[in-house]
Design a protein around this motif. Structure first.
Motif, PDB file in Angstrom:
ATOM      1  N   GLY A  63       0.813  -1.206   0.000  1.00 17.78           N
ATOM      2  CA  GLY A  63       0.000   0.000   0.000  1.00 17.78           C
ATOM      3  C   GLY A  63       0.850   1.259   0.000  1.00 17.78           C
ATOM      4  N   GLU A  64       0.180   2.384  -0.113  1.00 22.84           N
ATOM      5  CA  GLU A  64       0.860   3.671   0.036  1.00 22.84           C
ATOM      6  C   GLU A  64       1.362   3.778   1.473  1.00 22.84           C
ATOM      7  N   GLU A  65       2.301   4.678   1.694  1.00 21.00           N
ATOM      8  CA  GLU A  65       2.932   4.820   3.005  1.00 21.00           C
ATOM      9  C   GLU A  65       1.904   5.016   4.126  1.00 21.00           C
ATOM     10  N   GLU A  66       0.886   5.839   3.887  1.00 17.61           N
ATOM     11  CA  GLU A  66      -0.127   6.112   4.910  1.00 17.61           C
ATOM     12  C   GLU A  66      -0.924   4.852   5.237  1.00 17.61           C
ATOM     13  N   ILE A  67      -1.218   4.063   4.222  1.00 22.05           N
ATOM     14  CA  ILE A  67      -1.978   2.824   4.428  1.00 22.05           C
ATOM     15  C   ILE A  67      -1.130   1.816   5.192  1.00 22.05           C
ATOM     16  N   ASN A  68       0.126   1.676   4.795  1.00 21.55           N
ATOM     17  CA  ASN A  68       1.020   0.748   5.485  1.00 21.55           C
ATOM     18  C   ASN A  68       1.191   1.142   6.951  1.00 21.55           C
ATOM     19  N   GLU A  69       1.195   2.443   7.229  1.00 21.84           N
ATOM     20  CA  GLU A  69       1.356   2.905   8.607  1.00 21.84           C
ATOM     21  C   GLU A  69       0.226   2.392   9.498  1.00 21.84           C
ATOM     22  N   THR A  70      -0.965   2.205   8.933  1.00 22.42           N
ATOM     23  CA  THR A  70      -2.058   1.656   9.748  1.00 22.42           C
ATOM     24  C   THR A  70      -1.731   0.238  10.204  1.00 22.42           C
ATOM     25  N   ALA A  71      -0.993  -0.506   9.396  1.00 19.91           N
ATOM     26  CA  ALA A  71      -0.565  -1.843   9.809  1.00 19.91           C
ATOM     27  C   ALA A  71       0.380  -1.756  11.000  1.00 19.91           C
ATOM     28  N   PHE A  72       1.326  -0.816  10.941  1.00 19.21           N
ATOM     29  CA  PHE A  72       2.278  -0.681  12.047  1.00 19.21           C
ATOM     30  C   PHE A  72       1.586  -0.194  13.316  1.00 19.21           C
ATOM     31  N   GLN A  73       0.566   0.634  13.177  1.00 22.24           N
ATOM     32  CA  GLN A  73      -0.227   1.038  14.346  1.00 22.24           C
ATOM     33  C   GLN A  73      -0.919  -0.178  14.953  1.00 22.24           C
ATOM     34  N   TYR A  74      -1.464  -1.019  14.099  1.00 22.38           N
ATOM     35  CA  TYR A  74      -2.106  -2.251  14.566  1.00 22.38           C
ATOM     36  C   TYR A  74      -1.102  -3.142  15.296  1.00 22.38           C
ATOM     37  N   PHE A  75       0.087  -3.295  14.720  1.00 20.50           N
ATOM     38  CA  PHE A  75       1.119  -4.120  15.355  1.00 20.50           C
ATOM     39  C   PHE A  75       1.475  -3.569  16.735  1.00 20.50           C
ATOM     40  N   ARG A  76       1.660  -2.249  16.828  1.00 18.01           N
ATOM     41  CA  ARG A  76       2.016  -1.643  18.116  1.00 18.01           C
ATOM     42  C   ARG A  76       0.888  -1.812  19.133  1.00 18.01           C
ATOM     43  N   GLN A  77      -0.343  -1.555  18.718  1.00 15.35           N
ATOM     44  CA  GLN A  77      -1.492  -1.664  19.629  1.00 15.35           C
ATOM     45  C   GLN A  77      -1.646  -3.077  20.177  1.00 15.35           C
ATOM     46  N   ASN A  78      -1.300  -4.068  19.382  1.00 11.76           N
ATOM     47  CA  ASN A  78      -1.454  -5.462  19.784  1.00 11.76           C
ATOM     48  C   ASN A  78      -0.152  -6.095  20.258  1.00 11.76           C
ATOM     49  N   LYS A  79       0.865  -5.246  20.467  1.00  8.61           N
ATOM     50  CA  LYS A  79       2.162  -5.692  20.987  1.00  8.61           C
ATOM     51  C   LYS A  79       2.753  -6.829  20.149  1.00  8.61           C
ATOM     52  N   ILE A  80       2.681  -6.647  18.832  1.00  6.87           N
ATOM     53  CA  ILE A  80       3.239  -7.614  17.895  1.00  6.87           C
ATOM     54  C   ILE A  80       4.611  -7.102  17.465  1.00  6.87           C
ATOM     55  N   LYS A  81       5.627  -7.902  17.728  1.00  9.97           N
ATOM     56  CA  LYS A  81       7.003  -7.514  17.414  1.00  9.97           C
ATOM     57  C   LYS A  81       7.229  -7.590  15.913  1.00  9.97           C
ATOM     58  N   THR A  82       7.830  -6.539  15.352  1.00 15.71           N
ATOM     59  CA  THR A  82       8.102  -6.486  13.912  1.00 15.71           C
ATOM     60  C   THR A  82       9.516  -5.984  13.661  1.00 15.71           C
ATOM     61  N   LEU A  83       9.970  -6.209  12.453  1.00 15.98           N
ATOM     62  CA  LEU A  83      11.267  -5.721  12.017  1.00 15.98           C
ATOM     63  C   LEU A  83      11.154  -5.379  10.533  1.00 15.98           C
ATOM     64  N   ILE A  84      11.437  -4.131  10.191  1.00 15.45           N
ATOM     65  CA  ILE A  84      11.439  -3.742   8.789  1.00 15.45           C
ATOM     66  C   ILE A  84      12.741  -4.236   8.174  1.00 15.45           C
ATOM     67  N   LYS A  85      12.627  -4.906   7.040  1.00 13.94           N
ATOM     68  CA  LYS A  85      13.791  -5.519   6.410  1.00 13.94           C
ATOM     69  C   LYS A  85      14.108  -4.824   5.102  1.00 13.94           C
ATOM     70  N   LYS A  86      15.371  -4.862   4.751  1.00 11.11           N
ATOM     71  CA  LYS A  86      15.815  -4.408   3.441  1.00 11.11           C
ATOM     72  C   LYS A  86      15.759  -5.596   2.500  1.00 11.11           C
ATOM     73  N   HIS A  87      15.614  -5.326   1.231  1.00  7.07           N
ATOM     74  CA  HIS A  87      15.483  -6.413   0.258  1.00  7.07           C
ATOM     75  C   HIS A  87      16.713  -7.300   0.181  1.00  7.07           C
ATOM     76  N   ASP A  88      17.883  -6.750   0.476  1.00  5.16           N
ATOM     77  CA  ASP A  88      19.096  -7.554   0.408  1.00  5.16           C
ATOM     78  C   ASP A  88      19.323  -8.378   1.671  1.00  5.16           C
ATOM     79  N   GLU A  89      18.439  -8.280   2.664  1.00  6.42           N
ATOM     80  CA  GLU A  89      18.561  -9.043   3.901  1.00  6.42           C
ATOM     81  C   GLU A  89      17.813 -10.367   3.837  1.00  6.42           C
ATOM     82  N   LEU A  90      17.123 -10.634   2.745  1.00  8.12           N
ATOM     83  CA  LEU A  90      16.323 -11.854   2.658  1.00  8.12           C
ATOM     84  C   LEU A  90      17.161 -13.048   2.303  1.00  8.12           C
TER      85      LEU A  90
END
Length: 90
Positions: A63-90
């Motif tokens: 999604g667009e940056e604003e839409i994706n940010e809603t996912a990160f808000q959801y993750f934070r609200q539900n205490k779901i641990k995340t890590l943003i990855k770079k494409h070369d880290e896969l």
């Protein structure tokens, strides 16, 4: 196994750690149905133990940056641990 080198680099890759506090199904339902965030499941390593799920998944948020940010808000609200990855880290 998907060809990870062909992923578009302008999309956000996020690794999500399932630690028993949310099921894989509930997580995907929220992203897809509740927040309507376009995504692609890149990788999943999930263990099912009764009603608890453990492991990690990698999603490509499309999604667009604003839409994706809603996912990160959801993750934070539900205490779901995340890590943003770079494409070369896969």
């Amino acid at each position: 196994m998907p060809n990870l080198k062909n992923l578009k680099e302008n999309f956000t890759l996020v690794e999500i750690f399932l630690e028993g506090n949310i099921t894989f199904k509930d997580l995907i339902d929220a992203i897809d149905n509740q927040y309507k965030i376009p995504y692609k499941l890149i990788k999943a390593d999930v263990e099912y133990s009764g009603k608890h799920n453990y492991g990690n998944i990698i999603l490509q948020l499309q999604g667009e940056e604003e839409i994706n940010e809603t996912a990160f808000q959801y993750f934070r609200q539900n205490k779901i641990k995340t890590l943003i990855k770079k494409h070369d880290e896969l």
